[in-house]
Structure formats: structure tokens, C-alpha cells
Write an enzyme that holds these catalytic residues in place. Structure first.
Site, short mmCIF file in Angstrom:
data_model
loop_
_atom_site.label_atom_id
_atom_site.label_comp_id
_atom_site.label_asym_id
_atom_site.label_seq_id
_atom_site.Cartn_x
_atom_site.Cartn_y
_atom_site.Cartn_z
N CYS A 120 1.02 -1.28 0.21
CA CYS A 120 2.14 -1.80 -0.60
C CYS A 120 3.19 -2.50 0.24
O CYS A 120 3.98 -3.28 -0.29
CB CYS A 120 2.77 -0.67 -1.40
SG CYS A 120 1.56 0.21 -2.38
N HIS A 161 9.81 -2.13 -4.01
CA HIS A 161 8.40 -2.01 -4.39
C HIS A 161 8.32 -1.28 -5.73
O HIS A 161 9.02 -0.29 -5.95
CB HIS A 161 7.65 -1.22 -3.31
CG HIS A 161 6.26 -0.87 -3.70
ND1 HIS A 161 5.39 -1.79 -4.24
CD2 HIS A 161 5.58 0.31 -3.66
CE1 HIS A 161 4.24 -1.20 -4.49
NE2 HIS A 161 4.33 0.08 -4.16
N ASN A 215 1.97 -0.48 -10.51
CA ASN A 215 2.03 -0.70 -9.06
C ASN A 215 0.91 -1.66 -8.66
O ASN A 215 -0.27 -1.32 -8.75
CB ASN A 215 1.86 0.66 -8.37
CG ASN A 215 1.94 0.57 -6.86
OD1 ASN A 215 1.92 -0.51 -6.29
ND2 ASN A 215 2.00 1.72 -6.21
O1 UT7 Z 1 2.75 2.61 -3.82
C1 UT7 Z 1 2.48 3.51 -2.82
C2 UT7 Z 1 3.19 4.76 -2.95
N1 UT7 Z 1 2.79 5.52 -4.09
C3 UT7 Z 1 3.72 6.14 -4.76
O2 UT7 Z 1 4.87 5.93 -4.48
C4 UT7 Z 1 3.31 7.11 -5.83
C5 UT7 Z 1 4.22 8.27 -5.76
N2 UT7 Z 1 3.90 9.35 -6.68
C6 UT7 Z 1 4.14 9.32 -8.01
O3 UT7 Z 1 4.47 8.31 -8.57
C7 UT7 Z 1 4.07 10.63 -8.74
O4 UT7 Z 1 3.90 11.67 -7.81
C8 UT7 Z 1 2.96 10.72 -9.82
C9 UT7 Z 1 3.32 9.85 -11.00
C10 UT7 Z 1 1.64 10.30 -9.26
C11 UT7 Z 1 2.85 12.16 -10.32
O5 UT7 Z 1 4.10 12.60 -10.82
P1 UT7 Z 1 4.73 13.98 -10.31
O6 UT7 Z 1 5.98 14.14 -11.05
O7 UT7 Z 1 4.80 13.96 -8.82
O8 UT7 Z 1 3.68 15.03 -10.84
P2 UT7 Z 1 2.83 16.11 -10.02
O9 UT7 Z 1 1.76 15.45 -9.21
O10 UT7 Z 1 3.75 17.05 -9.33
O11 UT7 Z 1 2.15 16.87 -11.22
C12 UT7 Z 1 2.91 17.59 -12.21
C13 UT7 Z 1 1.98 17.99 -13.34
C14 UT7 Z 1 0.67 18.64 -12.85
O12 UT7 Z 1 0.31 19.65 -13.75
P3 UT7 Z 1 0.62 21.21 -13.45
O13 UT7 Z 1 -0.08 21.49 -12.16
O14 UT7 Z 1 2.12 21.29 -13.32
O15 UT7 Z 1 0.07 21.92 -14.63
C15 UT7 Z 1 -0.32 17.51 -12.93
O16 UT7 Z 1 -1.65 17.97 -13.09
O17 UT7 Z 1 1.57 16.84 -14.08
C16 UT7 Z 1 0.15 16.80 -14.17
N3 UT7 Z 1 -0.28 15.41 -14.24
C17 UT7 Z 1 -0.41 14.75 -15.40
N4 UT7 Z 1 -0.23 15.11 -16.68
C18 UT7 Z 1 -0.45 14.18 -17.64
C19 UT7 Z 1 -0.58 14.57 -13.21
N5 UT7 Z 1 -0.91 13.37 -13.69
C20 UT7 Z 1 -0.83 13.45 -15.04
C21 UT7 Z 1 -1.05 12.52 -16.07
N6 UT7 Z 1 -0.84 12.94 -17.35
N7 UT7 Z 1 -1.43 11.25 -15.86
#
Ligand code: UT7
Length: 340
Positions: free
Chosen positions: A119, A260, A290
Site C-alpha cells: 500500500c 491511504h 482498499n
Molecule cells: O492496507 C494495509 C493495511 N491493512 C490494514 O490497515 C487493515 C487493518 N485492519 C482492519 O481494517 C481491521 O482489523 C479489520 C476490519 C480487518 C477487522 O476489524 P477489527 O475491529 O480489528 O476486528 P477483529 O479482527 O478484532 O475481529 C473482531 C470480531 C471477531 O469475532 P470474535 O472473535 O470477537 O467473535 C471476528 O471474527 O469480528 C469478527 N469478524 C467479522 N465479523 C463479521 C472479522 N471479520 C468479520 C466480518 N464480518 N467481515
């Protein structure tokens, strides 16, 4: 005795291209266990673009580049370097996508190469263009950020497939002797200790193409989302504070903060930490997701096409991605505004 005048790099023009097909959150609800509400709340993304099966990174890059060259009001034969930032090249190792794009544009006998900084790629190529121009080696550098990211996304992995989209952006960077038009500063950095935060394990010499690669889906992007998120907010905030302080510029003096476009919550957290007002922050993440190396030039194109970007106005670019890599840049827009 005559004195040689200094040569600076200037940002002359911008162009972008997005594919026609829209993949919205309702479509994703049918593919993985997710909801529109979750995606919008956690990322700010409502839809993203997906390239057609026979539409490749070089096709999108060439379309964006053609616009950038036209808007710079130069001829293709005046381009003397072509740089493409991508992690989804047409071919895994050769030829480079920069070579393929050069061919599609009819640019011949000109140095062309790709760089891989995920990115952060567009700000990385900006820094390379600056170095080539200010050393006197090149005069008009075509830089491109283009991705068919959908080609490395696993559409059964809800942690990644909701985030990424396809697209391209390009710019012409030219030599100038007018200091007012010059780039002010660029920081670009990396830390390979975090390489496993964002990785496509195959194909590569560690995992050459094999049945195992296909069975285990090692050709798809893998991301430690939450860890990446936290590090992105911390690193981006620190990096922008440093570049502003070093150049004695206040965040109030930036009309266009162009981060970004990875996740609205990252953009909001960084913007708030820098005390940026809503109207200073450029946002496209809601409609394109993204797009990796294409994200920043697509966002610049958005404000140029809508007439918001005027000649001489300052842009602050800020990015973070796989590697891990990060970069920021402070520069005026030195091209013609789109006031038509
Ligand atoms: O461009 C390069 C750099 N990349 C980034 O900057 C990406 C950075 N990361 C993110 O944007 C976020 O971390 C995500 C959007 C990918 C995930 O959001 P988060 O708030 O960090 O969620 P998490 O990974 O901590 O997951 C929280 C919960 C989990 O469930 P439990 O374990 O709490 O029951 C996940 O399984 O959300 C769940 N989850 C989802 N639920 C519904 C993860 N993805 C999804 C989804 N829909 N698509």
C-alpha cells in the site's frame, strides 16, 4: 562564471481508472458470514470495484497513465522513466508491469521497472521519481500505482475479502527550476520484523506453485488485521507529526490530507490525533475499499476531478502497508486545476 540552477521535482498531473463492476456489502453477505452493518461500522466500506476476468493490472494502469500524460500536456515520447508500484503484477516475475504498460502506451526505449511496497507503493515511487529528477538523470517520470487485488483475495475469508478492491492511479512528475512547485519532503521507511502481518505466501521461491499451494490457498493474501490496525494508527500518526514538525508546517495549513484508504477508523483516528478538520481529509474508502498502491493516486484524482484541488495547494500523503512499509510526503500540486 554562470551558476547552475537547482532542479526540483514537481507533481504535474493525475489520472485514475476504476473497473465497472461493483461488489457491494450485500453481495458479500451472500459469500461469507458477514453483514453490511458490521462492514460499514468496522471499516466504513460500502462497496469496491472488481476488474473483469480479462482486465489486468497493466490495462488499468495504462488507462490511468494515459489520462495523467494528457493532463500534463506532454507527449508520450517526452516520458523518460516509467515506474509502477504493484503487488498484483500481470506476471509474477517478468516482464514487469511497467514494461507492459509502456508497451500499451507506445513508450519505447525508456527505462521501466516495478517496485513492491504494497500500500505504500505510490509514495515509494514518488520518492524514486524525485531522486531521478533531482539528480538530473530524468525529466518526466510517469509513476503508476495499479492493483488487481481481487486476484489474490480469498473470497471465503471474511477477514480480508471485505476490505480490498481493484483500480489504478498515475501521475507525471517533472523537472522544474521553480522552487514554489517543488516537493517539500518525503519520508519512506520499512520494518521487515513485521513481515508476517500482511503476506501472500505463494508463489515465491519458498513456496513455488504446487498442489499444496493450491490446496492450502497459499496464493491468497493473509493478514493479521487487528495487529496491523493498531500499528498503522501508531506509525501513521508519528510519521505525519514528524514530517510536519521537520518542515515547520501546522496541520491547519494542509488543505488536502490524503491518507491511504484502508479503513475509515484508521483514517479517523489519525486525523483526530493530528487535529485535522473533516474538510481537510480526503475519503474514498467507502466506495473503493482498499486498493493498495492505487489508493493514494485514486484519492488525489478524486479531488482533482471534482475541482477541489487547485494549483499550488499543499497535499500531505500518508500511507502504510505490507512489508511492513510506510511513507509520507508533503508537496504542492503543480499542475493545472480542473476548473472546467
Ligand atoms: O492496507 C494495509 C493495511 N491493512 C490494514 O490497515 C487493515 C487493518 N485492519 C482492519 O481494517 C481491521 O482489523 C479489520 C476490519 C480487518 C477487522 O476489524 P477489527 O475491529 O480489528 O476486528 P477483529 O479482527 O478484532 O475481529 C473482531 C470480531 C471477531 O469475532 P470474535 O472473535 O470477537 O467473535 C471476528 O471474527 O469480528 C469478527 N469478524 C467479522 N465479523 C463479521 C472479522 N471479520 C468479520 C466480518 N464480518 N467481515
Amino acid at each position: 562564471m554562470s551558476q547552475t540552477k537547482a532542479i526540483y521535482a514537481s507533481f504535474r498531473s493525475i489520472g485514475a481508472y476504476v473497473p465497472e463492476k461493483i461488489l457491494n456489502n450485500a453481495d458479500l453477505e451472500k459469500m461469507v458470514d458477514t453483514t453490511d452493518e458490521w462492514i460499514v461500522k468496522r471499516t466504513g466500506i460500502s462497496e469496491r470495484r472488481i476488474a473483469a476476468d480479462d482486465e489486468y493490472t497493466s490495462d488499468m494502469g495504462a488507462k490511468a497513465a494515459k489520462l495523467a500524460i494528457e493532463r500534463a500536456e506532454i507527449n508520450t515520447d517526452e516520458i523518460d522513466l516509467v515506474l509502477c508500484a504493484t503487488v498484483t503484477p500481470d506476471y509474477f516475475n517478468m516482464p514487469s508491469t511497467a514494461c507492459v504498460i509502456s508497451d500499451k502506451l507506445g513508450i519505447r526505449n525508456v527505462q521501466a521497472f516495478d517496485i513492491s511496497a504494497a500500500c505504500s507503493g505510490f509514495v515509494y515511487v514518488l520518492s524514486i521519481a524525485k531522486a531521478f529528477i533531482e539528480s538530473g538523470m530524468k525529466k518526466n517520470v510517469l509513476i503508476i500505482g495499479a492493483e488487481k487485488f481481487s486476484s489474490i483475495v480469498d473470497y471465503t475469508d471474511r477477514g480480508t475479502c471485505i476490505l480490498f478492491g481493484d483500480g489504478a492511479g498515475a501521475a507525471v512528475i517533472s523537472a522544474t527550476q521553480n522552487k514554489e512547485e517543488a516537493f517539500i519532503d518525503i519520508h519512506a521507511s520499512a520494518d521487515g520484523a513485521y513481515a508476517d502481518f500482511l503476506v501472500t505466501p505463494a508463489p515465491g521461491c519458498i513456496n513455488p506453485v504446487s498442489q499444496k499451494v493450491l490446496d492450502e490457498g497459499l496464493n491468497f493474501v493473509q493478514m493479521k488485521g487487528n495487529e496491523t490496525f493498531k500499528l498503522a494508527v501508531k506509525t501513521l500518526t508519528k510519521d505525519v507529526k514528524e514530517i510536519l514538525a521537520k518542515n515547520e508546517i501546522n496541520s491547519d495549513d494542509i488543505p488536502h490530507f490524503i491518507p491511504h484508504q484502508a479503513n475509515y477508523r484508521i483514517i479517523k483516528a489519525v486525523g483526530d490525533a493530528l487535529k485535522m478538520k473533516e474538510e481537510q481529509v480526503v475519503l474514498t474508502v467507502h466506495k473503493y475499499g482498499n486498493t493498495s498502491a492505487a489508493s493514494i493516486p485514486m484519492a488525489i484524482n478524486e479531488i482533482w476531478e471534482s475541482g477541489r484541488l487547485q494549483t499550488g495547494e499543499l497535499m500531505l500523503l500518508d500511507t502504510f502497508g505490507g512489508g511492513l512499509t510506510w511513507a509520507s510526503a508533503l508537496l504542492p500540486f503543480a499542475g493545472k486545476a480542473n476548473n472546467a
